[in-house]
Design a protein around this motif. Sequence first.
Motif, PDB file in Angstrom:
ATOM      1  N   ASP A  67       1.174 -15.398  11.623  1.00  0.00           N
ATOM      2  CA  ASP A  67       0.045 -14.262  11.902  1.00  0.00           C
ATOM      3  C   ASP A  67      -0.920 -14.784  13.026  1.00  0.00           C
ATOM      4  O   ASP A  67      -2.026 -15.017  12.937  1.00  0.00           O
ATOM      5  N   LEU A  68      -0.322 -14.495  14.189  1.00  0.00           N
ATOM      6  CA  LEU A  68      -1.075 -14.839  15.565  1.00  0.00           C
ATOM      7  C   LEU A  68      -1.655 -13.767  16.143  1.00  0.00           C
ATOM      8  O   LEU A  68      -2.276 -13.825  17.274  1.00  0.00           O
ATOM      9  N   ALA A  69      -1.740 -12.439  15.522  1.00  0.00           N
ATOM     10  CA  ALA A  69      -2.217 -11.495  15.893  1.00  0.00           C
ATOM     11  C   ALA A  69      -3.932 -11.421  16.082  1.00  0.00           C
ATOM     12  O   ALA A  69      -4.298 -11.977  15.027  1.00  0.00           O
ATOM     13  N   VAL A  70      -4.411 -10.888  16.910  1.00  0.00           N
ATOM     14  CA  VAL A  70      -5.776 -10.898  17.181  1.00  0.00           C
ATOM     15  C   VAL A  70      -6.208  -9.141  16.708  1.00  0.00           C
ATOM     16  O   VAL A  70      -5.793  -8.399  17.294  1.00  0.00           O
ATOM     17  N   LEU A  71      -7.146  -9.208  15.798  1.00  0.00           N
ATOM     18  CA  LEU A  71      -7.373  -7.847  15.182  1.00  0.00           C
ATOM     19  C   LEU A  71      -8.652  -7.180  15.854  1.00  0.00           C
ATOM     20  O   LEU A  71      -9.541  -7.968  16.183  1.00  0.00           O
ATOM     21  N   GLY A  72      -8.720  -6.037  15.977  1.00  0.00           N
ATOM     22  CA  GLY A  72      -9.937  -5.159  16.161  1.00  0.00           C
ATOM     23  C   GLY A  72     -10.075  -3.971  15.638  1.00  0.00           C
ATOM     24  O   GLY A  72      -8.853  -3.176  15.261  1.00  0.00           O
ATOM     25  N   GLY A  73     -10.845  -3.933  14.632  1.00  0.00           N
ATOM     26  CA  GLY A  73     -10.997  -2.604  13.788  1.00  0.00           C
ATOM     27  C   GLY A  73      -9.802  -2.733  12.615  1.00  0.00           C
ATOM     28  O   GLY A  73      -9.430  -1.548  12.207  1.00  0.00           O
ATOM     29  N   LEU A  89      -3.160 -25.709  25.863  1.00  0.00           N
ATOM     30  CA  LEU A  89      -2.221 -25.329  25.018  1.00  0.00           C
ATOM     31  C   LEU A  89      -2.029 -23.722  24.722  1.00  0.00           C
ATOM     32  O   LEU A  89      -0.654 -23.419  24.747  1.00  0.00           O
ATOM     33  N   ALA A  90      -2.878 -23.050  24.645  1.00  0.00           N
ATOM     34  CA  ALA A  90      -2.674 -21.696  24.038  1.00  0.00           C
ATOM     35  C   ALA A  90      -3.841 -20.832  24.467  1.00  0.00           C
ATOM     36  O   ALA A  90      -4.999 -21.443  24.791  1.00  0.00           O
ATOM     37  N   VAL A  91      -3.780 -19.617  24.518  1.00  0.00           N
ATOM     38  CA  VAL A  91      -5.040 -18.891  24.754  1.00  0.00           C
ATOM     39  C   VAL A  91      -5.015 -17.611  23.542  1.00  0.00           C
ATOM     40  O   VAL A  91      -3.878 -17.332  23.258  1.00  0.00           O
ATOM     41  N   VAL A  92      -6.087 -17.369  23.366  1.00  0.00           N
ATOM     42  CA  VAL A  92      -6.429 -16.146  22.567  1.00  0.00           C
ATOM     43  C   VAL A  92      -6.837 -14.834  23.553  1.00  0.00           C
ATOM     44  O   VAL A  92      -7.691 -14.871  23.952  1.00  0.00           O
ATOM     45  N   GLU A  93      -6.037 -13.929  23.339  1.00  0.00           N
ATOM     46  CA  GLU A  93      -6.308 -12.826  24.362  1.00  0.00           C
ATOM     47  C   GLU A  93      -6.626 -11.459  23.529  1.00  0.00           C
ATOM     48  O   GLU A  93      -5.902 -11.286  22.667  1.00  0.00           O
ATOM     49  N   ARG A  94      -7.818 -10.930  23.925  1.00  0.00           N
ATOM     50  CA  ARG A  94      -8.183  -9.592  23.038  1.00  0.00           C
ATOM     51  C   ARG A  94      -8.362  -8.299  24.000  1.00  0.00           C
ATOM     52  O   ARG A  94      -9.102  -8.795  25.133  1.00  0.00           O
ATOM     53  N   SER A  95      -7.603  -7.350  23.832  1.00  0.00           N
ATOM     54  CA  SER A  95      -7.646  -6.296  24.622  1.00  0.00           C
ATOM     55  C   SER A  95      -7.395  -6.690  26.338  1.00  0.00           C
ATOM     56  O   SER A  95      -8.185  -5.969  27.068  1.00  0.00           O
ATOM     57  N   VAL A 151      -4.918  -5.914  18.778  1.00  0.00           N
ATOM     58  CA  VAL A 151      -5.370  -5.939  19.792  1.00  0.00           C
ATOM     59  C   VAL A 151      -5.163  -6.741  20.743  1.00  0.00           C
ATOM     60  O   VAL A 151      -5.483  -6.796  21.922  1.00  0.00           O
ATOM     61  N   GLY A 152      -4.465  -7.782  20.214  1.00  0.00           N
ATOM     62  CA  GLY A 152      -4.051  -8.882  21.049  1.00  0.00           C
ATOM     63  C   GLY A 152      -3.483 -10.032  20.101  1.00  0.00           C
ATOM     64  O   GLY A 152      -3.000  -9.673  19.139  1.00  0.00           O
ATOM     65  N   GLU A 153      -3.126 -11.085  20.889  1.00  0.00           N
ATOM     66  CA  GLU A 153      -2.472 -12.193  20.063  1.00  0.00           C
ATOM     67  C   GLU A 153      -2.905 -13.753  20.545  1.00  0.00           C
ATOM     68  O   GLU A 153      -3.642 -13.887  21.850  1.00  0.00           O
ATOM     69  N   LEU A 154      -2.666 -14.605  20.024  1.00  0.00           N
ATOM     70  CA  LEU A 154      -2.735 -16.061  20.302  1.00  0.00           C
ATOM     71  C   LEU A 154      -1.357 -16.354  21.004  1.00  0.00           C
ATOM     72  O   LEU A 154      -0.329 -16.108  20.431  1.00  0.00           O
ATOM     73  N   ARG A 155      -1.556 -16.816  22.259  1.00  0.00           N
ATOM     74  CA  ARG A 155      -0.320 -16.802  23.268  1.00  0.00           C
ATOM     75  C   ARG A 155      -0.269 -18.545  23.685  1.00  0.00           C
ATOM     76  O   ARG A 155      -1.276 -19.032  24.254  1.00  0.00           O
ATOM     77  N   VAL A 156       0.932 -19.005  23.417  1.00  0.00           N
ATOM     78  CA  VAL A 156       1.140 -20.317  23.870  1.00  0.00           C
ATOM     79  C   VAL A 156       1.379 -20.453  25.281  1.00  0.00           C
ATOM     80  O   VAL A 156       2.140 -19.618  26.057  1.00  0.00           O
ATOM     81  N   THR A 157       0.610 -21.332  26.086  1.00  0.00           N
ATOM     82  CA  THR A 157       0.704 -21.548  27.554  1.00  0.00           C
ATOM     83  C   THR A 157       1.234 -22.704  28.173  1.00  0.00           C
ATOM     84  O   THR A 157       1.473 -22.783  29.178  1.00  0.00           O
TER      85      THR A 157
END
Length: 333
Positions: free
Chosen positions: A315-321, A16-22, A325-331
């Motif tokens: 609020d789909l952003a993936v945070l770093g510090g 359904l979706a992936v979580v992408e970081r950096s 630094v990334g996001e949840l992306r529907v695939t």
Amino acid sequence: MTAPKGTFAAEAAGELAVVERSGFVESRHVGSAVVLGPDGSVLRTVGDPAAAVFPRSTLKPFQALASIASGAQLTPEETVLATASHDGTAEHAKIVRGILKKGGLRLSSLRCPADWPTDRDARDQLVRDGHGTHPIFHNCSGKHAAMLLACVASGWDPRTYLDPAHPLQERVREVIQRMTGEHVSRSGVDGCGLPVHALSLTGLAAGFARVRTTRADSPWPLYRDAAALTEAVLQRPWLISGRGRPDAVLIEELGALAKVGAEGVLAVALEDGTAVAVKVLDGSPRPAAAVAAGLLFAVGAIDAPALARVRARLDLAVLGGGVPVGELRVTCA
């Protein structure tokens, strides 16, 4: 020993979706989903939407309709609370108290578990005031209060309303089956103690479409009640969960009837009857609203600006510090 029956297996699920970081895919959410067109035709599927799932709180519109059909006289605000998985704010609790007062019922009549508000400010205020958990702050207390009021109106024992054999719970099953067009295949106990009934995602989507598209001038009382429930929800989206919650966002931005359920379930129906139902297999609630919006866009039911508004508020952003630094992306769309 025979394996216990359950929902679809991982082999039948789709991504359904992936979580992408950096730039690295850190997590993958799999599950099933279905999109139905205004005529009820299947426009898109992912995984196995014919498999039974426990819809959890996405059953609440049908349960609220059963309470209303059983004599619960509810204002529009109270109707939304009967449909809600609310945050336990002071405003939510006030409306629940009002429902109970109509039936001459005490707070002790509620049979949902004692809980803290999920709204952080409301919880903090309770702690400062020296209070603890209480059933009125449970997210399902509005549904329970409406059921208790229905019992009083119909002359049924309010002390046993959790029992699957109670007349009110029999009516709930009838309403679910009538609105979804499916026979309940299996039942269990929901987190709040009430019965929960298994349906396919296809049936769940069809039921939401039917509720969303019913008319106030329908010759059938149940459908007139469904139209009133839909209008109440559209006018007061935040009451169904809380401000900025995923289903409230979908209601506000798309004019949809939307409701989340525990364990990664979500159902959404647009004004024209296009509907989507999603089940995230591992129970995570994180991707469901984004997936639903993405699928509605993929079939042309919503436009790009509407999709962008929804995504911006989820609020789909993936945070770093502390920075994205990334996001949840529907695939799957």
